[in-house]
Motif scaffolding. Sequence first.
Motif, mmCIF file in Angstrom:
data_model
loop_
_atom_site.group_PDB
_atom_site.id
_atom_site.type_symbol
_atom_site.label_atom_id
_atom_site.label_comp_id
_atom_site.label_asym_id
_atom_site.label_seq_id
_atom_site.Cartn_x
_atom_site.Cartn_y
_atom_site.Cartn_z
ATOM 1 N N THR A 189 -4.997 -0.709 -1.226
ATOM 2 C CA THR A 189 -4.477 0.124 -2.311
ATOM 3 C C THR A 189 -3.927 1.436 -1.776
ATOM 4 N N ALA A 190 -4.575 1.987 -0.766
ATOM 5 C CA ALA A 190 -4.072 3.226 -0.155
ATOM 6 C C ALA A 190 -2.719 2.987 0.510
ATOM 7 N N ILE A 191 -2.557 1.847 1.151
ATOM 8 C CA ILE A 191 -1.259 1.517 1.753
ATOM 9 C C ILE A 191 -0.212 1.325 0.658
ATOM 10 N N ARG A 251 9.324 -4.212 -2.301
ATOM 11 C CA ARG A 251 8.690 -4.808 -3.481
ATOM 12 C C ARG A 251 7.837 -6.007 -3.089
ATOM 13 N N THR A 252 8.337 -6.797 -2.143
ATOM 14 C CA THR A 252 7.586 -7.960 -1.679
ATOM 15 C C THR A 252 6.324 -7.536 -0.933
ATOM 16 N N VAL A 253 6.446 -6.532 -0.080
ATOM 17 C CA VAL A 253 5.278 -6.016 0.644
ATOM 18 C C VAL A 253 4.268 -5.446 -0.346
ATOM 19 N N LEU A 254 4.735 -4.726 -1.338
ATOM 20 C CA LEU A 254 3.854 -4.163 -2.355
ATOM 21 C C LEU A 254 3.133 -5.273 -3.118
ATOM 22 N N LEU A 255 3.842 -6.335 -3.452
ATOM 23 C CA LEU A 255 3.218 -7.476 -4.130
ATOM 24 C C LEU A 255 2.159 -8.112 -3.233
ATOM 25 N N LEU A 256 2.451 -8.265 -1.955
ATOM 26 C CA LEU A 256 1.477 -8.825 -1.019
ATOM 27 C C LEU A 256 0.221 -7.950 -0.943
ATOM 28 N N LEU A 257 0.406 -6.638 -0.889
ATOM 29 C CA LEU A 257 -0.736 -5.724 -0.864
ATOM 30 C C LEU A 257 -1.572 -5.846 -2.134
ATOM 31 N N ARG A 258 -0.903 -5.986 -3.258
ATOM 32 C CA ARG A 258 -1.629 -6.119 -4.530
ATOM 33 C C ARG A 258 -2.384 -7.447 -4.603
ATOM 34 N N VAL A 259 -1.793 -8.521 -4.083
ATOM 35 C CA VAL A 259 -2.475 -9.820 -4.071
ATOM 36 C C VAL A 259 -3.705 -9.757 -3.156
ATOM 37 N N LEU A 260 -3.558 -9.142 -1.992
ATOM 38 C CA LEU A 260 -4.702 -9.000 -1.081
ATOM 39 C C LEU A 260 -5.806 -8.162 -1.712
ATOM 40 N N THR A 261 -5.441 -7.078 -2.363
ATOM 41 C CA THR A 261 -6.439 -6.252 -3.050
ATOM 42 C C THR A 261 -7.145 -7.072 -4.118
ATOM 43 N N PHE A 262 -6.373 -7.835 -4.885
ATOM 44 C CA PHE A 262 -6.925 -8.689 -5.938
ATOM 45 C C PHE A 262 -7.961 -9.660 -5.373
ATOM 46 N N VAL A 263 -7.636 -10.304 -4.273
ATOM 47 C CA VAL A 263 -8.539 -11.281 -3.660
ATOM 48 C C VAL A 263 -9.822 -10.612 -3.185
ATOM 49 N N PHE A 264 -9.701 -9.478 -2.501
ATOM 50 C CA PHE A 264 -10.883 -8.798 -1.996
ATOM 51 C C PHE A 264 -11.752 -8.257 -3.128
ATOM 52 N N LEU A 265 -11.145 -7.745 -4.184
ATOM 53 C CA LEU A 265 -11.929 -7.265 -5.326
ATOM 54 C C LEU A 265 -12.627 -8.414 -6.050
ATOM 55 N N LEU A 266 -11.952 -9.542 -6.166
ATOM 56 C CA LEU A 266 -12.557 -10.707 -6.814
ATOM 57 C C LEU A 266 -13.787 -11.176 -6.040
ATOM 58 N N ILE A 267 -13.664 -11.280 -4.727
ATOM 59 C CA ILE A 267 -14.801 -11.708 -3.907
ATOM 60 C C ILE A 267 -15.917 -10.670 -3.969
ATOM 61 N N ALA A 268 -15.569 -9.387 -3.932
ATOM 62 C CA ALA A 268 -16.579 -8.323 -4.027
ATOM 63 C C ALA A 268 -17.314 -8.400 -5.359
ATOM 64 N N GLY A 294 -10.744 -1.369 -10.927
ATOM 65 C CA GLY A 294 -9.727 -1.641 -9.910
ATOM 66 C C GLY A 294 -9.112 -3.015 -10.081
ATOM 67 N N PHE A 295 -9.929 -3.976 -10.457
ATOM 68 C CA PHE A 295 -9.464 -5.336 -10.690
ATOM 69 C C PHE A 295 -8.468 -5.368 -11.851
ATOM 70 N N ALA A 296 -8.815 -4.712 -12.953
ATOM 71 C CA ALA A 296 -7.924 -4.690 -14.129
ATOM 72 C C ALA A 296 -6.614 -3.974 -13.807
ATOM 73 N N TYR A 297 -6.703 -2.814 -13.154
ATOM 74 C CA TYR A 297 -5.495 -2.075 -12.783
ATOM 75 C C TYR A 297 -4.624 -2.904 -11.838
ATOM 76 N N ASN A 298 -5.264 -3.514 -10.862
ATOM 77 C CA ASN A 298 -4.507 -4.295 -9.883
ATOM 78 C C ASN A 298 -3.880 -5.526 -10.520
ATOM 79 N N LEU A 299 -4.546 -6.131 -11.479
ATOM 80 C CA LEU A 299 -3.982 -7.275 -12.194
ATOM 81 C C LEU A 299 -2.716 -6.857 -12.947
ATOM 82 N N LEU A 300 -2.779 -5.702 -13.600
ATOM 83 C CA LEU A 300 -1.608 -5.162 -14.299
ATOM 84 C C LEU A 300 -0.473 -4.894 -13.310
#
Length: 170
Positions: free
Chosen positions: A153-155, A17-34, A70-76
């Motif tokens: 997200t694939a991971i 769960r912690t690894v999954l949260l970390l992956l989601r936070v990283l995705t969030f950051v990269f999508l925000l910058i993109a 992707g940003f909205a889904y990842n935020l959820l």
Amino acid sequence: MPEMVESTPSTRSTGSRTVLLLLRVLTFVFLLIALILIATSKAIDADTGDRINFNDFYAYRYMISVIIIGFAYNLLQMAFSIFSVVSGNRVLSGNGGYLFDFFGDKIISYLMISGSAAGFGLTVELNRNLPSNSFTNKANASASLLLIGFLFTAIASTFTSFALPNKAIT
């Protein structure tokens, strides 16, 4: 001799769960910058003097749409993951929650890779006819960040597939 400590299912699930949260936070950051890069990318056409932005190209519009979805889904999913890590319980209990995570991650990751490919493709075509400029460089950087977001997200999708119970599939 040191004692071997077996991890219990709750320890393993807390770790995943912690690894999954970390992956989601990283995705969030990269999508925000993109999103910031593509939305602020502007240029002036040398021939006509017209202002050019992402809205002038269908592929870039598609890319920004995918980033926003992707940003909205990842935020959820980040909210769900934070709740899960803090409380130890899932927001969406039962098989439906696992299926939502699994199929949601799959669909969003496929959208993200297609948006990234569309952005890369248009940037290559624009650079073929025009010299590279800050507009295409920012669009290319945005597509690259979207690609990295896809990888995270694939991971995450792999982790959610491990959590999918056998009875949810049948």
